[in-house]
Design an enzyme around this catalytic site. Sequence first.
Site: not given
Length: 325
Positions: A31-32, A149
């Site tokens: 995860d960033n 998206y």
Amino acid sequence: MRILITGGAGFIGSHLCERLLGMGHGVVVLDNLSTGSMDNLEPVKDNQNFEMVIGSVRDNALVQELVERCDAVIHLAAAVGVKLILEKPSLSIHTNVNGTENILHAAANGNKLVIIASTSEVYGKAVKVPFREDDDLVLGATANLRWSYAVAKMLDESLALSYAYEKRLRCIIVRLFNTTGPRQTGYYGMVLPNFVSQALKGDPITVHGTGDQSRCFGHVYDAVESLTRLLNAPNAIGQVFNVGNDEEVTIYGLAERIKERTGSSSEIIKKPYNEVYGFGFEDMQRRVPCVDKLEEFIGYRPRTPLDQIIDDVIEEQRAAAVSKA
Ligand code: UDP
């Protein structure tokens, strides 16, 4: 199994980590921390079967290394939320396309099972409800960046299915419908935690448009249950599934229920879309999943009633307000 969860510090990912660790699996999170947070992982951070890697799914070398070390991947990392997509459209597209491509490539090379998180947003403006997995997908013009998206997620789905066809990749695609519950923040625009927070503060509850548009909200625990069952459903490989609850509510109706259940004196106000998102925004009127296919394959469908979901979010936000005070 050792399972790589991308986006594991996020709202759905962190609940999934807890669940898989509880089942005795090893979990590696990538995860960033862009929208996820270490706070979400507080309950698992000291578990010896848990490993946290801070980094991006766009880092191909890192992705290849982590996928190699795991038996299966649940790919949740993505730019999500209408607000974020509209604020950072190109970054969102890059993350949602390139990140998934890296995951698929690594999973195909290593012959790993992969679950790809897609979205109900791909059904776009389709009007025939409930939405079934093999229905046509109806999107608006590209000039309206909201649809970027859905475009990115559709490409992810097509790429996954192409890899399944050409490289025998074992993949399962889940189209997550509006999923909500504890830990979801209203910051990125998600309606339910937003309304609860407005109601608890006594602020106006802001309904966009007429409020006649409807959604179906699924509890995050039910989404997690669905994902863990799919992980152990070999017959689901190569398939696309709607994951959501089919209890429908209008957004105005949601505001009224939240007002009632919080005992709030907040006023419910309507805000034109143009004031919120700028000119030309398009919303979908109804979004209802058909969940029969999911139930047929895993013997389960999300059923937590909306009132229960609302109460869980109220309880969490009340507890957070007390601990802050
Ligand atoms: N919405 C609203 N008030 C808010 C946030 C959202 O009325 O503060 C509306 C939004 O315009 C949409 C619905 O609630 O019609 C669901 O929005 P959300 O962003 O949670 O999810 P979406 O279904 O649009 O992905």
